[in-house]
Design a protein around this motif. Structure first.
Motif, mmCIF file in Angstrom:
data_model
loop_
_atom_site.group_PDB
_atom_site.id
_atom_site.type_symbol
_atom_site.label_atom_id
_atom_site.label_comp_id
_atom_site.label_asym_id
_atom_site.label_seq_id
_atom_site.Cartn_x
_atom_site.Cartn_y
_atom_site.Cartn_z
ATOM 1 N N PRO A 17 0.797 -1.235 0.000
ATOM 2 C CA PRO A 17 0.000 0.000 0.000
ATOM 3 C C PRO A 17 0.824 1.277 0.000
ATOM 4 C CG PRO A 17 -0.972 -1.602 1.492
ATOM 5 C CD PRO A 17 0.332 -2.182 1.041
ATOM 6 N N ARG B 181 0.031 -13.585 -2.862
ATOM 7 C CA ARG B 181 -0.682 -13.404 -1.597
ATOM 8 C C ARG B 181 0.021 -12.295 -0.817
ATOM 9 N NH1 ARG B 181 -3.292 -15.930 -4.386
ATOM 10 N NH2 ARG B 181 -4.316 -17.952 -4.069
ATOM 11 N N SER C 288 -1.804 -7.529 3.163
ATOM 12 C CA SER C 288 -2.627 -6.324 3.084
ATOM 13 C C SER C 288 -3.167 -6.243 1.666
ATOM 14 C CB SER C 288 -1.782 -5.092 3.411
ATOM 15 O OG SER C 288 -0.734 -4.958 2.466
ATOM 16 N N THR C 289 -3.696 -5.106 1.296
ATOM 17 C CA THR C 289 -4.012 -4.907 -0.116
ATOM 18 C C THR C 289 -2.703 -4.754 -0.896
ATOM 19 O OG1 THR C 289 -4.157 -2.519 0.207
ATOM 20 C CG2 THR C 289 -6.204 -3.783 0.392
ATOM 21 N N THR D 150 -0.903 -4.200 -5.270
ATOM 22 C CA THR D 150 -1.070 -3.832 -6.677
ATOM 23 C C THR D 150 -0.053 -4.594 -7.505
ATOM 24 O OG1 THR D 150 -1.831 -1.592 -6.125
ATOM 25 C CG2 THR D 150 -1.008 -1.950 -8.358
ATOM 26 N N SER E 238 -12.391 -1.091 -15.824
ATOM 27 C CA SER E 238 -12.740 -2.117 -14.837
ATOM 28 C C SER E 238 -12.981 -3.403 -15.610
ATOM 29 C CB SER E 238 -13.992 -1.697 -14.054
ATOM 30 O OG SER E 238 -13.728 -0.550 -13.281
ATOM 31 N N ARG F 181 -11.213 -5.917 -12.177
ATOM 32 C CA ARG F 181 -10.636 -4.948 -11.251
ATOM 33 C C ARG F 181 -10.358 -3.660 -12.027
ATOM 34 N NH1 ARG F 181 -9.035 -8.134 -6.831
ATOM 35 N NH2 ARG F 181 -8.748 -10.352 -7.350
ATOM 36 N N PRO G 293 -4.766 -3.220 -9.077
ATOM 37 C CA PRO G 293 -4.901 -3.295 -7.614
ATOM 38 C C PRO G 293 -5.757 -4.496 -7.207
ATOM 39 C CG PRO G 293 -6.311 -1.569 -8.487
ATOM 40 C CD PRO G 293 -5.525 -2.097 -9.646
ATOM 41 N N HIS G 294 -5.531 -5.003 -5.988
ATOM 42 C CA HIS G 294 -6.296 -6.157 -5.514
ATOM 43 C C HIS G 294 -6.364 -6.144 -3.993
ATOM 44 C CE1 HIS G 294 -2.470 -8.239 -4.496
ATOM 45 N NE2 HIS G 294 -2.020 -7.692 -5.621
ATOM 46 N N ASP G 295 -7.172 -7.039 -3.467
ATOM 47 C CA ASP G 295 -7.431 -7.058 -2.021
ATOM 48 C C ASP G 295 -6.442 -7.916 -1.245
ATOM 49 O OD1 ASP G 295 -8.168 -9.550 -2.851
ATOM 50 O OD2 ASP G 295 -10.269 -9.388 -2.264
ATOM 51 N N GLY G 296 -5.383 -8.388 -1.898
ATOM 52 C CA GLY G 296 -4.385 -9.203 -1.225
ATOM 53 C C GLY G 296 -4.200 -10.573 -1.851
ATOM 54 N N ARG G 297 -5.087 -10.920 -2.796
ATOM 55 C CA ARG G 297 -4.960 -12.192 -3.509
ATOM 56 C C ARG G 297 -5.262 -11.965 -4.980
ATOM 57 N NH1 ARG G 297 -5.303 -17.106 -0.531
ATOM 58 N NH2 ARG G 297 -5.315 -16.742 1.725
#
Length: 649
Positions: A495, A555, A558-559, A561, A591, A612, A637-641
Motif C-alpha cells: 500500500p 498473496r 494487506s491490499t 497492486t 474495470s 478490477r 490493484p487487488h485485495d491481497g490475492r
C-alpha cells in the motif's frame, strides 16, 4: 579520405612474436611516423609565463582528413586547446582543473589528470590533421600536468581519488595504463626526458602496490573487477616498456587469482559483488582484451569465454534486427537498457572485439565491419568541422585503445553469432545459475513461445530490482522489461508503494519434474515453478512458467497492486478485455479482467482472476535509437490475492 596510414592493428600472436624477437612495444601498437614534428607555436602566455596552446585553425578538425580508424581522435582534437589551456600554472600548478574529466574536479583527484595521455598522443603523433605534433606549448603544459599527477602518488605507489589520503584502486589501476601509454608517447617523440625517468619510477612503485596481495583489493571474491583488470593491463604494458622478471611473475600470479576469484560461477564479472551490463561489457571486457593482447595469458581468454556464454542469456535480440534490450534490472551500478545494432564511434566497447577471432559467438554484440565502415563514411561526409565531446564525457580510454585497432565481425559472422544465442539456438531449456558466494540466483527459462528471466537472493546494491526481469517472444520481441525503479519494476506493490522487487527475495525452485530441492538443473519441458517471498513473508508469490505462459499467484497480508512494465510499439493494437483501447504513449483505465496486445502475427493476453480497476500509464522511457519501443506500466490493484497470467501465441 586521407592517405595517412591507419593505426597498426595486430593479433596477439603478432605482438608476442615481436616481443620475442626483441622489438620494443613502441614498434607494435605505438608507431612512430617519419618526418619532423610540426611547431604551431603559442597564441600567448599566462601571467606565470607558461605558454598557451594556439587555437585550431578555422574549419578544423576537418573530417575528410581522418583515416577511418582515427576518426575518434577528431573530437579530442577539437577540445585539446581548451583542455590544455585550462591546466593551472599558478595555484596547484599542473592541475587539469577545467572540469573536463572525472568528479570531484579537485586537485587531489588523480583521475582528473588521466588526460596527460591525450596531450602526449597529440604531441607525439604527426598527422595531416594534427597541428600540435611537437608543439612546445603543449609539451610545457603536459610537463606541468605530469608534475602535478606524479606529485599525488603516495609513498606506497598508490594514487588518491576522493580525498588526498585515499589509496584508490581506480585511480591507481587506470592510472598505470594511462601513464604507461604516456611514457611510450614521450619516448616516441624523445620529449621530457626528466619526466620520463620520473614516470618510470612511479610506474614501478604503482605496479608494486597493485600486485601486493596484502593491499586490500584482493578479496575473495575480488570486487570492482574492471578496475583491477585495468590495473593489470597497465602493469603489463609498463612491464613491456621496462621489463622486470619478478614483477612479471607476480603479474601472472595475480591474473590467475583474478580469473579464479573475480568472476562469478554464473559467468559475470563482480562489480562490486554483482553483475553490471555496462561495466562488464564496456569497461571490463576491453581491459581484459588489452591484457590478453599484451600477455597472451589463456586464463584471460577463459574469462572472456565464460562471460560471452553468460552475456548471451541477458541481451534480448529484437526480431527486426534493430538491436538488443538488456536485462539491466539486475545491473548493480548503471542503467544501460539497450544496445543498438549499429554503434558509431566513439564506441568504448570496441577493443573487446579483439576476442572475436577466438570467440566468434562474442561477435553478436559488436557492430559489424560493414556497418561500422558505413557509419564512418557517413561521419566523414557530414558538413562542418567535427565537434568535441562535452565536459565529463571525454574518457581518454576512447583514444587510448584506438592504436590497438579492432577485430569486428563481418555481417555474415555477426549473423551466425546472433543465431547462436542460447534462446535462439535452443527451443527449450531451464536453468538456475547460482552463485553461493554472494547468495544470488539467476533463472532463465526458454520455451517455444517465450523466453523468461528472473533474479532472486541478495541484491548486490540498492540499484538492483529482484524478481521477474523480462519476457520475450520469438516474433514480438520483448514484451515485459523490468526497470531499476520502484515504479518500473515487475513486482507486487504494498500500500505504501514499495515493491517486493526492492528486497532480497527468498526463493526455492522446481525445475522440470524434480522436487522443491533448490538444486535441480533439469532442462525438461515440464512447468518451472518458483516460490518466493519477502523475508518477512508480507508478500508471497508462486511463479509458474509453462510452454506458452507466465503465471504469478500472489498473496499479500494487506491490499496490493500488481505492476507490469510493458514494452509497446506504435503499431501495436492494445485493448482491455472490455474493449477499452489503450493508445501508444497515453494513459488508459478500465474495470475489467484482462488486456490484449496484438503485434504483427503475435498475440499477448494478460488476464487476472476477476474484474478490477486496471490502469496503463505511458512513460517517457524509450529504447533503441529509433525510440519506437516505449514503456507503458500496467497496474492492477487487488485485495491481497490475485493470479495474473500472461499467455503468448
Amino acid at each position: 579520405m586521407a592517405n595517412d596510414p591507419t593505426p597498426t592493428t595486430f593479433r596477439r600472436r603478432a605482438l608476442l612474436a615481436a616481443a620475442a624477437g626483441g622489438a620494443t612495444l613502441l614498434a607494435v601498437p605505438f608507431r612512430a611516423l617519419a618526418g619532423t614534428p610540426g611547431t604551431t607555436g603559442a597564441s600567448g602566455t599566462t601571467a606565470s609565463g607558461l605558454p598557451l596552446l594556439a587555437p585550431l585553425p578555422p574549419g578544423a578538425p576537418d573530417r575528410t582528413l581522418f583515416a577511418p580508424l582515427e576518426q575518434r581522435f577528431a573530437g579530442y582534437l577539437a577540445i585539446l586547446p581548451a583542455m590544455t589551456n585550462d591546466i593551472s600554472d599558478t595555484t596547484n600548478r599542473g592541475f587539469m582543473g577545467g572540469g573536463w574529466w572525472r568528479s570531484p574536479n579537485a586537485p587531489y583527484n588523480a583521475r582528473v589528470q588521466e588526460h596527460v595521455y591525450t596531450l602526449s598522443w597529440f604531441h607525439a603523433n604527426q598527422r595531416p590533421w594534427n597541428p600540435y605534433a611537437g608543439d612546445a606549448a603543449l609539451a610545457g603544459r603536459l610537463d606541468a600536468a605530469l608534475g602535478h599527477y606524479l606529485g599525488l602518488q603516495h609513498d606506497d605507489g598508490s594514487w588518491p581519488e576522493y580525498n588526498r589520503d585515499e589509496h584508490a584502486l581506480a585511480a591507481t589501476g587506470f592510472g598505470l595504463g594511462y601513464l604507461a601509454k604516456t611514457l611510450a608517447n614521450l619516448r616516441q617523440s624523445a620529449a621530457l626526458p626528466q619526466r620520463r625517468t620520473e614516470i618510470e619510477r612511479a610506474l614501478r612503485a604503482g605496479i608494486g602496490w597493485l600486485l601486493d596481495p596484502a593491499n586490500g583489493i584482493w578479496d575473495t571474491p575480488v570486487e570492482w573487477t574492471n578496475q583491477v583488470a585495468g590495473g593489470l593491463a597497465g602493469a603489463a604494458l609498463a612491464l613491456r616498456l621496462d621489463p622486470d622478471a619478478a614483477l612479471s611473475a607476480r603479474l601472472t600470479e595475480r591474473i590467475g587469482f583474478l580469473a579464479e576469484h573475480g568472476q562469478s560461477p554464473a559467468g559475470f564479472f563482480y562489480d562490486p559483488t554483482g553483475m553490471d551490463i555496462n561495466y562488464n561489457f564496456e569497461v571490463m571486457l576491453p581491459e581484459l582484451a588489452e591484457l590478453y593482447l599484451l600477455t597472451g595469458d589463456r586464463a584471460v581468454l577463459g574469462m572472456a569465454r565464460r562471460f560471452t556464454e553468460w552475456f548471451g542469456y541477458n541481451l534480448l535480440r529484437e526480431p527486426d534486427g534493430s538491436g538488443f534490450l538488456t536485462y539491466y534490472a539486475m545491473s548493480a551500478r548503471t542503467s544501460v537498457a539497450y544496445y543498438d545494432d549499429v554503434i558509431p564511434d566513439p564506441d568504448r566497447s570496441n577493443l573487446g572485439s579483439a576476442f572475436v577471432p577466438d570467440l566468434p559467438e562474442l561477435g553478436a554484440f559488436f557492430t559489424s565491419r560493414e556497418d561500422r565502415a558505413a557509419a564512418r563514411a557517413a561521419w566523414a561526409a557530414e558538413p562542418g568541422p567535427a565537434p568535441g565531446p562535452a565536459k565529463q564525457d571525454t574518457s581518454p580510454r576512447i583514444i587510448a585503445h584506438a592504436p590497438y585497432g579492432e577485430m569486428l565481425p563481418s555481417d555474415a559472422e555477426k549473423k551466425r553469432a546472433v543465431a547462436a544465442l542460447p534462446y535462439l539456438r535452443r527451443p527449450e531449456f531451464a536453468q538456475v545459475r547460482r552463485d553461493d558466494t554472494v547468495n544470488q540466483d539467476y533463472l532463465y527459462v526458454k520455451r517455444p513461445k517465450l523466453y523468461f528471466g528472473a533474479f532472486f537472493g541478495t541484491r548486490p546494491t540498492s540499484t538492483v530490482r529482484s524478481g521477474p526481469g523480462f519476457l520475450w517472444h520469438p516474433v514480438a520481441g520483448t514484451i515485459v522489461h523490468a526497470q531499476q525503479t520502484d515504479t518500473g519494476c515487475w513486482s507486487t506493490l504494498l500500500p505504501n508503494g514499495n515493491p517486493d522487487g526492492r528486497s532480497n527475495l527468498v526463493a526455492e525452485y522446481q525445475v522440470g519434474d524434480r522436487d522443491w530441492d533448490g538444486k535441480s538443473l533439469s532442462p525438461g519441458s515440464a512447468p518451472v515453478r518458483v516460490r518466493y517471498r519477502l523475508p518477512d513473508s508480507r508478500i508471497t508469490t508462486e511463479l509458474t512458467v509453462t510452454r506458452d505462459s507466465v503465471i504469478r499467484s500472489v498473496r499479500v497480508t494487506s491490499t496490493g497492486t500488481e505492476q507490469i512494465p510493458l514494452v509497446l510499439h506504435p503499431e501495436d493494437v492494445v485493448t482491455f478485455a472490455d474493449g477499452t483501447p489503450v493508445a501508444y504513449g497515453a494513459n488508459a483505465a478500465a474495470s475489467t479482467d484482462g488486456l490484449t496486445i496484438r503485434r504483427g502475427g503475435a498475440v499477448v493476453t494478460i488476464s487476472w482472476d476477476s474484474p478490477r480497476r486496471a490502469t496503463v500509464t505511458g512513460t517517457s522511457r524509450t529504447y533503441l535509437r529509433d525510440a519506437r519501443r516505449r514503456v507503458h506500466t500496467l497496474r492492477v490493484p487487488h485485495d491481497g490475492r490475485i493470479e495474473v497470467r500472461i499467455a503468448l501465441s
